[in-house]
Motif scaffolding. Structure first.
Motif, PDB file in Angstrom:
ATOM      1  N   GLU A   1       0.637  -1.351   0.098  1.00  0.00           N
ATOM      2  CA  GLU A   1       0.031  -0.013   0.054  1.00  0.00           C
ATOM      3  C   GLU A   1       0.862   1.231  -0.031  1.00  0.00           C
ATOM      4  OE1 GLU A   1      -3.673   2.275   2.644  1.00  0.00           O
ATOM      5  OE2 GLU A   1      -2.552   0.403   3.506  1.00  0.00           O
TER       6      GLU A   1
ATOM      7  N   ASN B   1      -5.795  -1.967  -1.141  1.00  0.00           N
ATOM      8  CA  ASN B   1      -5.883  -0.627  -0.233  1.00  0.00           C
ATOM      9  C   ASN B   1      -5.526   0.552  -0.910  1.00  0.00           C
ATOM     10  OD1 ASN B   1      -7.113  -1.932   1.875  1.00  0.00           O
ATOM     11  ND2 ASN B   1      -5.284  -2.157   3.403  1.00  0.00           N
ATOM     12  N   GLY B   2      -4.787   0.294  -1.894  1.00  0.00           N
ATOM     13  CA  GLY B   2      -4.041   1.303  -2.691  1.00  0.00           C
ATOM     14  C   GLY B   2      -4.604   1.518  -3.806  1.00  0.00           C
TER      15      GLY B   2
END
Length: 249
Positions: free
Chosen positions: A179, A210-211
């Motif tokens: 991330e 998440n990124g």
């Protein structure tokens, strides 16, 4: 859906079979077709650069890629290091000390070392990451011990090299997971998160998800990763990566 400008692709279990060094024709063709539409590709892999560069060259990756589970960003063509975060020397020594009695092999520094050949006193410099193959029944206990160390991120993936009696454990700096590295990569490429697609198969790809804006799990992905995915495609053996590129890129 926003236009996809950057594909963030795990390698092992996603682009290729685990630890393979060649991609299928379907995967390469799908990547070329997406590139012809202006899409960039970045490998986001636990492999160190020296272990991945041959594969990346054969596939044709030319944009900056993320290695060592998020510890470094390197231009695969010029081999220039664009960003990195290392585990301090003393923490590296402690992490190896925790793993050494249970690991068959260890990776830190610039190569693979048989655990029986490791001398903790010889560890005298920081490492981008520490990776070890350990028995699956020991993995939870070892991850718990490693997470006590200061400023580290710890991830475990079952079945390294197709051996599901073992778990691959990777230790990086706490700001060097997938991330954090993706965030740095987007800054370097001047691309907004809303224009990204991430594809992976393992629990260490949860930070990768998440990124990114769109999240694609392989058919062979862990249950935890599938639960976080927007879409699930075919297994790596059935060219799920190529399917994802055709459908979403």
């Amino acid at each position: 859906m926003h236009e996809i400008k950057l594909v963030l692709a795990d390698l092992d279990g996603t682009v290729v079979e685990s630890e393979a060094h060649e991609a299928s024709e379907a995967v390469i063709t799908s990547l070329r077709e997406a590139e012809s539409r202006g899409i960039k590709f970045a490998a986001v892999t636990g492999r160190p650069f020296w272990m991945a560069k041959g594969l990346l060259k054969s596939i044709g990756f030319v944009d900056p890629c993320i290695f060592e589970g998020g510890a470094t960003i390197i231009n695969p063509v010029t081999e220039e290091v664009l960003w990195s975060k290392t585990v301090p020397t003393e923490t590296t020594r402690k992490a190896v000390g925790i793993l050494i009695d249970h690991a068959s092999i260890l990776e830190y520094g610039n190569g693979v070392i048989k655990a029986k050949d490791v001398d903790l006193e010889d560890i005298n410099e920081p490492a981008l990451s520490i990776w070890a193959s350990v028995p699956v029944e020991m993995s939870d206990q070892l991850v718990k011990q490693l997470k006590v160390l200061p400023d580290v991120a710890v991830h475990g993936n079952n079945g390294p090299g197709g051996d599901f009696s073992r778990t691959g454990i990777q230790v990086t700096h706490i700001q060097a997971d997938k991330e954090h590295a993706v965030s740095e990569l987007l800054r370097l490429l001047n691309i907004d998160k809303m224009h990204t697609l991430a594809i992976g198969d393992g629990n260490n790809d949860l930070p990768l998800f998440n990124g990114a804006a769109m999240k694609i799990a392989m058919g062979n992905a862990s249950d935890a990763l599938k639960a976080e995915a927007d879409h699930v495609v075919a297994q790596v053996s059935d060219d799920g990566f190529a399917e994802a590129m055709r459908r979403f890129a």
